[in-house]
Design an enzyme around this catalytic site. Structure first.
Site, PDB file in Angstrom:
ATOM      1  N   ASP A   1       0.862  -1.179   0.000  1.00 15.31           N
ATOM      2  CA  ASP A   1       0.000   0.000   0.000  1.00 15.31           C
ATOM      3  C   ASP A   1       0.899   1.229   0.000  1.00 15.31           C
ATOM      4  O   ASP A   1       2.008   1.206   0.517  1.00 15.31           O
ATOM      5  CB  ASP A   1      -0.926  -0.029   1.224  1.00 15.31           C
ATOM      6  CG  ASP A   1      -2.042   0.996   1.081  1.00 15.31           C
ATOM      7  OD1 ASP A   1      -2.141   1.637   0.006  1.00 15.31           O
ATOM      8  OD2 ASP A   1      -2.813   1.177   2.038  1.00 15.31           O
ATOM      9  N   SER A   2       0.377   2.307  -0.572  1.00 21.00           N
ATOM     10  CA  SER A   2       1.207   3.494  -0.813  1.00 21.00           C
ATOM     11  C   SER A   2       1.496   4.294   0.437  1.00 21.00           C
ATOM     12  O   SER A   2       2.471   5.022   0.494  1.00 21.00           O
ATOM     13  CB  SER A   2       0.483   4.403  -1.799  1.00 21.00           C
ATOM     14  OG  SER A   2      -0.732   4.864  -1.239  1.00 21.00           O
ATOM     15  N   GLY A   3       0.628   4.191   1.424  1.00 18.45           N
ATOM     16  CA  GLY A   3       0.823   4.973   2.636  1.00 18.45           C
ATOM     17  C   GLY A   3      -0.006   6.243   2.680  1.00 18.45           C
ATOM     18  O   GLY A   3       0.119   7.019   3.626  1.00 18.45           O
ATOM     19  N   GLY A   4      -0.833   6.479   1.686  1.00 18.04           N
ATOM     20  CA  GLY A   4      -1.711   7.659   1.733  1.00 18.04           C
ATOM     21  C   GLY A   4      -2.542   7.660   3.011  1.00 18.04           C
ATOM     22  O   GLY A   4      -2.558   8.637   3.763  1.00 18.04           O
TER      23      GLY A   4
ATOM     24  N   ASP B   1      -2.263   8.525  -2.422  1.00 21.91           N
ATOM     25  CA  ASP B   1      -3.623   9.060  -2.519  1.00 21.91           C
ATOM     26  C   ASP B   1      -3.962   9.848  -1.263  1.00 21.91           C
ATOM     27  O   ASP B   1      -3.208   9.814  -0.290  1.00 21.91           O
ATOM     28  CB  ASP B   1      -4.638   7.919  -2.717  1.00 21.91           C
ATOM     29  CG  ASP B   1      -4.680   6.967  -1.520  1.00 21.91           C
ATOM     30  OD1 ASP B   1      -3.641   6.820  -0.849  1.00 21.91           O
ATOM     31  OD2 ASP B   1      -5.736   6.380  -1.260  1.00 21.91           O
TER      32      ASP B   1
ATOM     33  N   GLY C   1     -10.699   4.542   0.904  1.00 22.11           N
ATOM     34  CA  GLY C   1     -11.482   5.529   1.649  1.00 22.11           C
ATOM     35  C   GLY C   1     -12.784   5.002   2.207  1.00 22.11           C
ATOM     36  O   GLY C   1     -13.707   5.777   2.467  1.00 22.11           O
TER      37      GLY C   1
ATOM     38  N   ASP D   1      -7.758  -6.733   1.682  1.00 23.81           N
ATOM     39  CA  ASP D   1      -6.788  -6.887   2.752  1.00 23.81           C
ATOM     40  C   ASP D   1      -7.519  -6.519   4.028  1.00 23.81           C
ATOM     41  O   ASP D   1      -8.422  -5.688   4.000  1.00 23.81           O
ATOM     42  CB  ASP D   1      -5.590  -5.936   2.574  1.00 23.81           C
ATOM     43  CG  ASP D   1      -5.951  -4.510   2.922  1.00 23.81           C
ATOM     44  OD1 ASP D   1      -5.749  -4.104   4.074  1.00 23.81           O
ATOM     45  OD2 ASP D   1      -6.471  -3.786   2.047  1.00 23.81           O
TER      46      ASP D   1
ATOM     47  N   CYS E   1     -12.833 -27.235  11.091  1.00 23.11           N
ATOM     48  CA  CYS E   1     -11.607 -26.654  10.517  1.00 23.11           C
ATOM     49  C   CYS E   1     -10.473 -27.680  10.519  1.00 23.11           C
ATOM     50  O   CYS E   1     -10.303 -28.433  11.482  1.00 23.11           O
ATOM     51  CB  CYS E   1     -11.216 -25.425  11.328  1.00 23.11           C
ATOM     52  SG  CYS E   1      -9.740 -24.612  10.719  1.00 23.11           S
TER      53      CYS E   1
ATOM     54  N   CYS F   1      -7.191 -26.737  10.118  1.00 27.97           N
ATOM     55  CA  CYS F   1      -5.916 -26.033  10.296  1.00 27.97           C
ATOM     56  C   CYS F   1      -5.081 -26.736  11.375  1.00 27.97           C
ATOM     57  O   CYS F   1      -5.575 -27.558  12.138  1.00 27.97           O
ATOM     58  CB  CYS F   1      -6.142 -24.564  10.655  1.00 27.97           C
ATOM     59  SG  CYS F   1      -6.501 -24.259  12.391  1.00 27.97           S
TER      60      CYS F   1
ATOM     61  N   CYS G   1      -6.542 -26.319  14.954  1.00 26.57           N
ATOM     62  CA  CYS G   1      -7.747 -27.109  15.263  1.00 26.57           C
ATOM     63  C   CYS G   1      -7.459 -28.613  15.243  1.00 26.57           C
ATOM     64  O   CYS G   1      -8.160 -29.378  15.904  1.00 26.57           O
ATOM     65  CB  CYS G   1      -8.861 -26.765  14.279  1.00 26.57           C
ATOM     66  SG  CYS G   1      -9.492 -25.095  14.547  1.00 26.57           S
TER      67      CYS G   1
ATOM     68  N   HIS H   1      -5.326 -20.157  12.810  1.00 33.09           N
ATOM     69  CA  HIS H   1      -6.717 -20.563  12.586  1.00 33.09           C
ATOM     70  C   HIS H   1      -7.496 -19.499  11.812  1.00 33.09           C
ATOM     71  O   HIS H   1      -8.187 -19.800  10.840  1.00 33.09           O
ATOM     72  CB  HIS H   1      -7.439 -20.874  13.900  1.00 33.09           C
ATOM     73  CG  HIS H   1      -8.914 -20.965  13.687  1.00 33.09           C
ATOM     74  ND1 HIS H   1      -9.501 -22.074  13.115  1.00 33.09           N
ATOM     75  CD2 HIS H   1      -9.896 -20.045  13.844  1.00 33.09           C
ATOM     76  CE1 HIS H   1     -10.798 -21.835  12.963  1.00 33.09           C
ATOM     77  NE2 HIS H   1     -11.062 -20.616  13.394  1.00 33.09           N
TER      78      HIS H   1
END
Ligand SMILES: [Zn+2]
Length: 339
Positions: free
Chosen positions: A60-63, A114, A187, A237, A275, A277, A280, A306
Site C-alpha cells: 500500500d502506498s501509505g496515503g 492518494d 477511503g 486486505d 476446521c 488447520c 484445530c 486458525h
C-alpha cells in the site's frame, strides 16, 4: 491478503502463513520507508528476500497512513510533508517518490499515493481530495510506465470520493480512462455509517468495467467480504483475522469464539470442529484459554493460524461456488442471515 505492515504477519513465520492457504500478502510502503528505509531493504535484496516471503507482495502506498498516523501533515498538490512518528524526521512524499519507494522495495503490486478523507467531510473537501488523488494517479502512472519493463510491477489506481455517489463514479471513470492494471476502492470505513459505506462501494463497483481486478481496501469481516464479492469485488486486505486473533477472538463456522471466556475452561473441542488447520487439528479451546490466561505467546500464533485459515477457506469456497454457479444464493443467505 493478510496484513504484514512491518514486513511481518505478526507472530507468524512465512511457512506458517503459507500453510494457511495464503498466496499474497500486504506490506506498507509508508511504514517500511520510515523504518528501516527502502534503501536498506533494496541493498539487502528487496522485500521478498528481506522477509523471506516467496509469494507475491502488494504494498500500500501509505496515503492512508500519512493522513491518519503522521503529525504536522501539510498537503499541497505537489505532495505531503509530515513528521515521522518513529523518530521525528520530516518526510516529503510525492506521487513520484512513493512509486520509487515501492520500486526499491520490489513489491509485485503497488499502489499510487492518494489522499483519503475522514468522514464526516463537506462535499467540497472530498472533491478537492479526489481531484488531487486523480492527478497524483496520473503522475504515478507516468513514473511507473518508464520503469515497468524492467520491474514487472503492476500498478493499481485507487478510487476515493468519500460517501458521495457522483464523486465515487467520477473517480472510477477517470481511473478506468487512465488504464490502470487494477482498480482499488479506498477511503471506506473512515467513520461513515455502515449503510453509506455499502452504497459508496456499490456505486464504485458498478462504475468499474469487468476485466481488471477490483480491490476493496481494508474490508472486513467474513460477512463483509462475501457481501463485497457479491457486489463484484475480487481482492481484499484486512487486519481483522490477525488482530482479533491476538485478542483471542476466533472466526469459526459457528460465529466468533472468544476463547478467553470462562465457558471454554474445560472445553475439549477445537476452535472450529469443521476446521482442518494446524491449531484445530491439535489443540483444544481449554488449552488455548489456559495459554491466554497464563500470558503465553503461543496462542497469538495459534489463533492467528486458525483465523487466516478460516478466511482463506472462505474465499476458496467462494471461488468454487462461483464456478459451480451456487455463489449468489449462498452469499445472500450468509450475509443476510447475520443481519
Ligand atoms: Zn482452525
Amino acid at each position: 491478503m493478510p496484513v504484514a505492515t512491518q514486513a511481518t504477519v505478526k507472530t507468524l513465520t512465512p511457512q506458517q502463513i503459507k500453510h494457511t492457504g495464503t498466496r499474497i500478502i500486504l506490506c506498507n510502503a509508508y511504514h517500511l520507508s520510515l523504518r528501516p528505509g527502502e534503501e536498506l531493504i533494496f541493498r539487502l535484496g528487496g522485500l521478498h528476500r528481506f522477509m523471506a516471503w516467496p509469494g507475491p507482495i502488494l504494498t500500500d502506498s501509505g496515503g492512508f497512513q500519512v493522513f491518519s498516523l503522521a503529525s504536522r501533515v501539510e498537503v499541497s498538490d505537489e505532495g505531503a510533508s509530515f513528521r515521522s512518528p518513529v523518530d521525528g524526521r520530516t518526510f516529503f512524499f510525492t506521487p513520484e517518490k512513493v512509486i520509487e519507494i515501492q520500486q526499491r522495495l520490489g513489491a509485485d503490486v503497488i499502489m499510487p499515493f492518494d489522499q483519503p478523507i475522514a468522514y464526516p467531510c463537506e462535499k467540497h473537501m472530498a472533491e478537492v481530495a479526489l481531484e488531487r488523488t486523480l492527478s497524483w494517479a496520473e503522475r504515478s502512472l507516468a513514473v511507473h510506465r518508464q520503469q515497468t519493463k524492467t520491474m514487472e510491477q503492476i500498478l493499481f489506481g485507487i478510487a476515493q470520493g468519500s460517501v458521495f455517489a457522483d464523486l465515487r463514479e467520477r473517480a472510477v471513470e477517470r481511473l478506468v480512462e487512465m488504464d490502470f492494471e487494477g482498480l482499488a476502492i479506498g477511503g471506506l470505513m473512515m467513520g461513515e455509517p455502515e449503510q453509506m459505506m455499502w452504497e459508496a462501494l456499490e456505486v464504485s463497483l458498478r462504475a468499474a468495467p469487468y476485466g481488471a481486478p477490483r480491490y476493496v481496501m481494508g474490508v472486513g469481516t467474513p460477512e463483509d467480504i462475501i457481501r463485497a464479492i457479491y457486489m463484484g469485488a475480487d481482492m481484499f486486505d484486512c487486519v481483522l483475522p490477525t488482530r482479533n486473533a491476538r485478542n483471542g477472538w476466533a472466526y469459526t463456522s459457528q460465529g466468533i469464539v472468544k476463547v478467553r471466556n470462562s465457558q471454554y475452561a474445560a472445553d475439549q473441542r477445537p476452535l472450529d470442529p469443521r476446521c482442518d488447520c494446524y491449531t484445530c487439528q491439535n489443540f483444544s479451546r481449554a488449552y488455548l484459554r489456559h495459554l491466554i490466561h497464563a500470558g503465553e505467546l503461543l496462542p497469538l500464533s495459534l489463533v492467528s493460524i486458525h483465523n487466516l485459515h478460516f478466511y482463506q477457506q472462505l474465499v476458496a469456497e467462494t471461488r468454487t461456488r462461483i464456478l459451480e454457479g451456487t455463489f449468489a444464493s449462498w452469499a445472500r443467505q450468509l450475509w443476510m442471515g447475520k443481519k
